[in-house]
Enzyme design. Structure first.
Site, PDB file in Angstrom:
ATOM      1  CB  CYS A 157      85.703 -23.503  12.412  1.00  0.00           C
ATOM      2  SG  CYS A 157      84.039 -23.377  13.112  1.00  0.00           S
TER       3      CYS A 157
ATOM      4  CB  CYS B 148      88.437  -9.151   0.259  1.00  0.00           C
ATOM      5  SG  CYS B 148      87.888  -7.763  -0.615  1.00  0.00           S
TER       6      CYS B 148
ATOM      7  CD  GLU C 279      96.324 -14.050   8.260  1.00  0.00           C
ATOM      8  OE1 GLU C 279      96.999 -14.560   7.365  1.00  0.00           O
ATOM      9  OE2 GLU C 279      95.509 -13.137   8.061  1.00  0.00           O
TER      10      GLU C 279
ATOM     11  CB  CYS D  87      89.346  -8.993  13.038  1.00  0.00           C
ATOM     12  SG  CYS D  87      88.437 -10.470  12.673  1.00  0.00           S
TER      13      CYS D  87
ATOM     14  CB  CYS E 219      83.305 -20.687   6.168  1.00  0.00           C
ATOM     15  SG  CYS E 219      84.590 -20.269   7.365  1.00  0.00           S
TER      16      CYS E 219
ATOM     17  CB  CYS F 258      79.731 -22.328   7.309  1.00  0.00           C
ATOM     18  SG  CYS F 258      79.121 -22.200   9.001  1.00  0.00           S
TER      19      CYS F 258
HETATM   20  N1  SAH Z   1      82.422 -18.561  13.615  1.00  0.00           N
HETATM   21  C1  SAH Z   1      81.867 -17.287  13.821  1.00  0.00           C
HETATM   22  C2  SAH Z   1      82.857 -16.144  13.792  1.00  0.00           C
HETATM   23  C3  SAH Z   1      83.870 -16.141  12.715  1.00  0.00           C
HETATM   24  S1  SAH Z   1      83.241 -16.032  11.113  1.00  0.00           S
HETATM   25  C4  SAH Z   1      80.720 -17.051  12.867  1.00  0.00           C
HETATM   26  O1  SAH Z   1      80.521 -17.857  11.967  1.00  0.00           O
HETATM   27  O2  SAH Z   1      80.015 -16.052  13.053  1.00  0.00           O
HETATM   28  C5  SAH Z   1      83.044 -14.274  10.831  1.00  0.00           C
HETATM   29  C6  SAH Z   1      82.094 -13.992   9.662  1.00  0.00           C
HETATM   30  O3  SAH Z   1      82.695 -14.260   8.368  1.00  0.00           O
HETATM   31  C7  SAH Z   1      80.867 -14.838   9.713  1.00  0.00           C
HETATM   32  O4  SAH Z   1      79.713 -14.081   9.495  1.00  0.00           O
HETATM   33  C8  SAH Z   1      81.105 -15.803   8.576  1.00  0.00           C
HETATM   34  O5  SAH Z   1      79.928 -16.367   8.136  1.00  0.00           O
HETATM   35  C9  SAH Z   1      81.756 -14.928   7.557  1.00  0.00           C
HETATM   36  N2  SAH Z   1      82.420 -15.653   6.462  1.00  0.00           N
HETATM   37  C10 SAH Z   1      82.957 -16.885   6.476  1.00  0.00           C
HETATM   38  N3  SAH Z   1      83.480 -17.207   5.277  1.00  0.00           N
HETATM   39  C11 SAH Z   1      83.277 -16.150   4.481  1.00  0.00           C
HETATM   40  C12 SAH Z   1      83.601 -15.878   3.131  1.00  0.00           C
HETATM   41  N4  SAH Z   1      84.242 -16.754   2.361  1.00  0.00           N
HETATM   42  N5  SAH Z   1      83.253 -14.674   2.636  1.00  0.00           N
HETATM   43  C13 SAH Z   1      82.633 -13.762   3.401  1.00  0.00           C
HETATM   44  N6  SAH Z   1      82.301 -13.967   4.686  1.00  0.00           N
HETATM   45  C14 SAH Z   1      82.615 -15.152   5.223  1.00  0.00           C
HETATM   46 FE1  SF4 Z   2      83.107 -21.879  11.644  1.00  0.00          FE
HETATM   47 FE2  SF4 Z   2      80.998 -21.416  10.088  1.00  0.00          FE
HETATM   48 FE3  SF4 Z   2      82.147 -19.366  11.466  1.00  0.00          FE
HETATM   49 FE4  SF4 Z   2      83.410 -20.590   9.385  1.00  0.00          FE
HETATM   50  S1  SF4 Z   2      81.536 -19.363   9.303  1.00  0.00           S
HETATM   51  S2  SF4 Z   2      84.300 -20.033  11.354  1.00  0.00           S
HETATM   52  S3  SF4 Z   2      82.751 -22.733   9.607  1.00  0.00           S
HETATM   53  S4  SF4 Z   2      81.092 -21.178  12.294  1.00  0.00           S
END
Ligand code: SAH
Ligand code: SF4
Length: 380
Positions: free
Chosen positions: A117, A347, A97, A110, A124, A121
């Site tokens: 990934c 969101c 997306e 974006c 996520c 995390c």
């Molecule tokens: N992998 C990279 C870039 C993509 S994530 C990173 O982790 O920075 C982009 C942002 O969305 C990151 O700050 C991530 O932590 C956040 N994110 C992931 N899951 C989320 C969620 N469920 N709610 C809000 N932010 C989230």
């Molecule tokens: Fe990957 Fe963590 Fe970024 Fe999600 S928040 S895309 S798991 S690095």
């Protein structure tokens, strides 16, 4: 690199120097690189026949050995607030997306860097999905190409352009797909292509330190780092890569990157607000102390829930109380707003579809967060 392979070279993903090398390798003049880069990225042309400043024989040759092939758009959603979301199919059949968020005179795209990934995390949805594949540079810049084409303008036109910023905050960890991400960011900033300034292209990472250490050698884009916790103990749980590269090591790496920038820019820390986990007053004070050693801005992101998650979003009042503590200490702190709810892009968690016949065929994955101004989740 040999370009004379059986598989056609996708010129969409080559940076200007790579295109120049390509033309030299097939016995053409270097300046053809600049001609093609303009046709593709400023005119949106993918058919060599339309490139009328190339000779007929060169066009024929290109037809045999090369192509300009973006991902396939399979869906577009339009929110009443102007947010747009594209679902695009990439090689292998998975989908990614891309989200566009207009906000005043700014329009942020974006962009995804991977399908899934590997970093897992805990909050996520993309991480929960696991890793599917790295996008090629054509698939990364292809997202910008298709969005720019949709708006019908070369985005280099600073008076009228719709896309003013690109953030690598879609699906995936950009620093784990280093070369394609760097090549495509080079095209975003290339004057003969999209011409965005280095302050308007942002890479977001969860902290892959060795790659971050290399990043400054090859680019000077804006940096965002996903922090989410004020100490190693909690960050180890939320962002498992912290066990390998703890905060002290990560902060040194960020400082080095910032030191290499010529214009005194700061890092943006992203901090997802998780109810009862990382949102207390004490944690705000601990965070304030932690980040005071570095030139930074802080962006608080309300957590976007997804099916099966154990977390909840902090209340609005809690987020503002948390923000207040940090503001009082003199930090620059913003709270990300929600956009595009009506198309499930609001969101900001992006969703893709994974073509993995073995385990997850046809299942939608939720991605993450979208941009400076968007957050949320896509529920399907
Ligand atoms: N992998 C990279 C870039 C993509 S994530 C990173 O982790 O920075 C982009 C942002 O969305 C990151 O700050 C991530 O932590 C956040 N994110 C992931 N899951 C989320 C969620 N469920 N709610 C809000 N932010 C989230
Ligand atoms: Fe990957 Fe963590 Fe970024 Fe999600 S928040 S895309 S798991 S690095």
């Amino acid at each position: 690199m040999s370009f004379e392979s059986i598989e056609k070279v996708n010129l969409l993903g080559l940076s200007l120097p790579q295109l120049e090398d390509f033309f030299v390798s097939i016995g053409e003049k270097k300046f053809r690189g600049a001609q093609i880069v303009k046709w593709i990225h400023q005119q949106g042309v993918t058919n060599f026949e339309e490139m009328n400043n190339l000779s007929k024989s060169l066009r024929e040759r290109l037809n045999q050995i090369a192509e300009v092939r973006p991902p396939k758009i399979t869906f577009r959603g339009d929110s009443i607030d102007g947010t747009k979301k594209w679902l695009m199919e990439v090689d292998g059949g998975s989908s990614i997306e891309t989200v566009y968020i207009p906000d005043g005179d700014r329009g942020t795209l974006c962009v995804s860097s991977q399908v899934g990934c590997s970093l897992d995390c805990s909050f996520c949805a993309t991480g929960k999905q696991g890793f599917n594949k790295n996008l090629t540079s054509a698939e990364i810049i292809g997202q910008v190409f298709l969005a720019a084409k949709y708006f019908g303008l070369p985005i280099k036109d600073t008076q009228r352009r719709a896309i003013t910023n690109v953030v690598m905050m879609g699906m995936g960890e950009p620093l784990l797909n280093f070369d394609p991400v760097v090549s495509s960011m080079a095209l975003m900033m290339e004057d003969q292509a999209y011409g965005l300034s280095k302050r308007r292209v942002t890479l977001s990472t969860s902290g892959v330190v060795p790659a971050l250490d290399r990043l400054g050698d090859v680019t000077d884009v804006a940096l965002a780092v996903s922090l989410h916790a004020p100490n190693d103990l909690l960050r180890n749980q939320l962002v498992p890569i912290n066990r390998k590269y703890p905060l002290l090591v990560l902060f040194n790496s960020i400082r080095n990157y910032l030191d290499g920038l010529s214009d005194g820019r700061s890092v943006t820390f992203e901090y997802t607000m998780l109810k009862g986990i990382n949102d207390s007053d004490d944690q705000a004070r601990e965070l304030s102390k932690l980040i005071s050693s570095i030139r930074c801005k802080l962006n608080l992101i309300p957590f976007n829930p997804f099916p099966g998650t154990q977390y909840e979003v902090s209340s609005r009042n809690r987020i503002y109380a948390f923000q207040r503590i940090l503001l009082n200490d003199g930090h620059i702190v913003t709270v990300r707003k929600t956009r595009g709810d009506d198309i499930d892009a609001a969101c900001g968690q992006l969703a893709g579809q994974v073509a993995d016949k073995t385990k997850r065929a046809g299942r939608y994955i939720a991605l993450r967060d979208v941009s400076q101004s968007v957050d949320g989740v896509v529920h399907r």
